[in-house]
Motif scaffolding. Structure first.
Motif, PDB file in Angstrom:
ATOM      1  N   THR A 107     -17.289 -32.426 -90.765  1.00 26.25           N
ATOM      2  CA  THR A 107     -18.509 -31.917 -91.395  1.00 26.25           C
ATOM      3  C   THR A 107     -19.112 -30.710 -90.684  1.00 26.25           C
ATOM      4  O   THR A 107     -20.140 -30.186 -91.126  1.00 26.25           O
ATOM      5  N   ALA A 108     -18.489 -30.266 -89.606  1.00 30.15           N
ATOM      6  CA  ALA A 108     -19.100 -29.215 -88.777  1.00 30.15           C
ATOM      7  C   ALA A 108     -19.286 -27.896 -89.511  1.00 30.15           C
ATOM      8  O   ALA A 108     -20.176 -27.105 -89.148  1.00 30.15           O
ATOM      9  N   GLN A 109     -18.478 -27.632 -90.546  1.00 31.91           N
ATOM     10  CA  GLN A 109     -18.557 -26.350 -91.249  1.00 31.91           C
ATOM     11  C   GLN A 109     -19.319 -26.427 -92.567  1.00 31.91           C
ATOM     12  O   GLN A 109     -19.240 -25.493 -93.377  1.00 31.91           O
ATOM     13  N   ARG A 110     -20.058 -27.501 -92.785  1.00 32.55           N
ATOM     14  CA  ARG A 110     -20.888 -27.552 -93.989  1.00 32.55           C
ATOM     15  C   ARG A 110     -21.921 -26.420 -93.943  1.00 32.55           C
ATOM     16  O   ARG A 110     -22.383 -26.029 -92.859  1.00 32.55           O
ATOM     17  N   PRO A 111     -22.309 -25.862 -95.096  1.00 30.15           N
ATOM     18  CA  PRO A 111     -23.144 -24.648 -95.110  1.00 30.15           C
ATOM     19  C   PRO A 111     -24.440 -24.743 -94.311  1.00 30.15           C
ATOM     20  O   PRO A 111     -24.796 -23.791 -93.608  1.00 30.15           O
ATOM     21  N   VAL A 112     -25.151 -25.859 -94.407  1.00 27.24           N
ATOM     22  CA  VAL A 112     -26.408 -25.985 -93.663  1.00 27.24           C
ATOM     23  C   VAL A 112     -26.125 -26.161 -92.177  1.00 27.24           C
ATOM     24  O   VAL A 112     -26.781 -25.546 -91.328  1.00 27.24           O
ATOM     25  N   THR A 113     -25.146 -26.990 -91.850  1.00 29.81           N
ATOM     26  CA  THR A 113     -24.810 -27.247 -90.452  1.00 29.81           C
ATOM     27  C   THR A 113     -24.361 -25.978 -89.740  1.00 29.81           C
ATOM     28  O   THR A 113     -24.733 -25.722 -88.590  1.00 29.81           O
ATOM     29  N   SER A 114     -23.576 -25.165 -90.423  1.00 28.19           N
ATOM     30  CA  SER A 114     -23.061 -23.933 -89.817  1.00 28.19           C
ATOM     31  C   SER A 114     -24.085 -22.805 -89.810  1.00 28.19           C
ATOM     32  O   SER A 114     -23.877 -21.773 -89.173  1.00 28.19           O
ATOM     33  N   GLY A 115     -25.197 -22.976 -90.527  1.00 24.09           N
ATOM     34  CA  GLY A 115     -26.225 -21.941 -90.593  1.00 24.09           C
ATOM     35  C   GLY A 115     -26.028 -20.939 -91.709  1.00 24.09           C
ATOM     36  O   GLY A 115     -26.821 -20.000 -91.854  1.00 24.09           O
ATOM     37  N   ALA A 116     -25.000 -21.126 -92.533  1.00 21.62           N
ATOM     38  CA  ALA A 116     -24.750 -20.198 -93.635  1.00 21.62           C
ATOM     39  C   ALA A 116     -25.830 -20.291 -94.704  1.00 21.62           C
ATOM     40  O   ALA A 116     -26.116 -19.323 -95.412  1.00 21.62           O
ATOM     41  N   ILE A 117     -26.436 -21.458 -94.841  1.00 21.31           N
ATOM     42  CA  ILE A 117     -27.557 -21.680 -95.757  1.00 21.31           C
ATOM     43  C   ILE A 117     -28.704 -22.264 -94.961  1.00 21.31           C
ATOM     44  O   ILE A 117     -28.503 -23.186 -94.151  1.00 21.31           O
ATOM     45  N   SER A 118     -29.902 -21.755 -95.154  1.00 19.94           N
ATOM     46  CA  SER A 118     -31.052 -22.243 -94.400  1.00 19.94           C
ATOM     47  C   SER A 118     -31.543 -23.585 -94.950  1.00 19.94           C
ATOM     48  O   SER A 118     -31.220 -23.975 -96.081  1.00 19.94           O
ATOM     49  N   VAL A 119     -32.309 -24.280 -94.145  1.00 18.24           N
ATOM     50  CA  VAL A 119     -32.894 -25.551 -94.567  1.00 18.24           C
ATOM     51  C   VAL A 119     -33.775 -25.342 -95.796  1.00 18.24           C
ATOM     52  O   VAL A 119     -33.737 -26.124 -96.751  1.00 18.24           O
ATOM     53  N   ARG A 120     -34.564 -24.274 -95.788  1.00 19.46           N
ATOM     54  CA  ARG A 120     -35.455 -23.998 -96.919  1.00 19.46           C
ATOM     55  C   ARG A 120     -34.661 -23.770 -98.204  1.00 19.46           C
ATOM     56  O   ARG A 120     -35.028 -24.285 -99.268  1.00 19.46           O
TER      57      ARG A 120
END
Length: 297
Positions: free
Chosen positions: A78-91
């Motif tokens: 799961t390390a490369q999921r978009p939120v985890t990797s920072g590619a998509i922000s929490v907001r």
């Protein structure tokens, strides 16, 4: 980033390229809809429940990835999921989840007040599930409730537009609760298989899962949960007067369950993940039996 690249990230966030997740939610929901309607439920209800299922599962992925972002970076899968990797922000992730949930709520508004009550229950459980993994020894049971809310919703929706909110629970018959309990068993089975894949990582980061709780009895527990699912849905089918076609669907599901035992008995990551990933065919077999039996009556 270009718009196309952003869209690809959003689609990855909601697991669009991995439909097994929403199929696991879809088949029992539609099976309950067929039982509730006594057969073909009509195009409108079918569209509402298919659309609502896909939308709410996608919204749940957004919430789950935000809640688990600090844990997911320590798990290889799961390390490369978009939120985890920072590619998509929490907001961004929460905003997308909110939009999808609102569209799903709009679909619920086309049914009746009792369905809307269950929609709020489902939303509450969906929001609670990611945090249950910190405190509950069997968080898969919480997921099982979230993945079963479509069953009482189906029975309420089949009652027509006039079902009031006060009848949200009383409108669900005994067979509806049996279907929900059986589906809970199925979710526990396949999500324990899923948890078996990440057991070593989850132990390191302190995550609670059914695979850890069941320990060396994990395979036996999975098989018992499958048996509960097939037995309760089989009992409902018999009570509804279904016959040979439904029995064949159950048999096809049981054969797959036996195969899954062979996949998970050695507890390899590959075998457990394959069993989880193909679980939607178990649900499809049962659903196909329901549809076929009502069709030939």
């Amino acid at each position: 980033m270009k718009a196309g690249g952003r869209l690809a990230l959003y689609l990855d966030l909601i697991r669009w390229n991995r439909p097994a997740g929403w199929l696991l939610l879809l088949w029992p929901t539609l099976g309950a809809l067929w039982f509730a309607a006594g057969g073909w439920p009509g195009w409108r209800l079918l569209a509402v429940f298919v659309g609502g299922t896909v939308l709410m599962r996608s919204a749940g992925c957004c919430v789950n990835d935000v809640a688990d972002r600090d844990f997911d970076r320590h798990v290889k899968r799961t390390a490369q999921r978009p939120v985890t990797s920072g590619a998509i922000s929490v907001r961004e992730a929460l905003g997308l989840g909110a939009v999808l949930a609102l569209i799903a709520f709009g679909l619920a508004l086309t049914t009746n007040a009792a369905v809307i009550v269950w929609a709020f229950v489902g939303l509450a459980v969906t929001l609670a599930y990611p945090f249950a993994k910190r405190f509950v020894s069997l968080p898969q049971a919480v997921l099982g409730i979230a993945f079963s809310i479509g069953i009482p919703m189906a029975f309420c929706a089949a009652g027509g537009a006039a079902v009031p909110a006060s009848e949200a629970f009383t409108r669900v018959p005994g067979i509806g609760w049996l279907l929900l309990l059986g589906n809970l068993g199925w979710v526990l089975a396949y999500d324990t298989e899923y948890a078996m894949v990440d057991r070593d990582d989850d132990l390191k980061i302190g995550m609670k899962t059914s695979a850890i709780t069941f320990g060396r009895f994990d395979v036996a527990a999975v098989m018992l949960c499958y048996a509960v699912f097939l037995a309760l849905w089989g009992a409902v089918g018999l009570r509804a007067g279904l016959g040979v076609a439904f029995a064949l669907g159950l048999a096809a599901a049981a054969v797959q369950v036996a195969w899954h035992w062979r996949l998970i008995r050695d507890r390899t990551r590959e075998g457990c993940f394959r069993a989880f990933r193909l679980n939607h065919w178990v649900g499809f077999a049962v659903f196909a039996g329901i549809v076929a039996d009502y069709a030939v009556r």
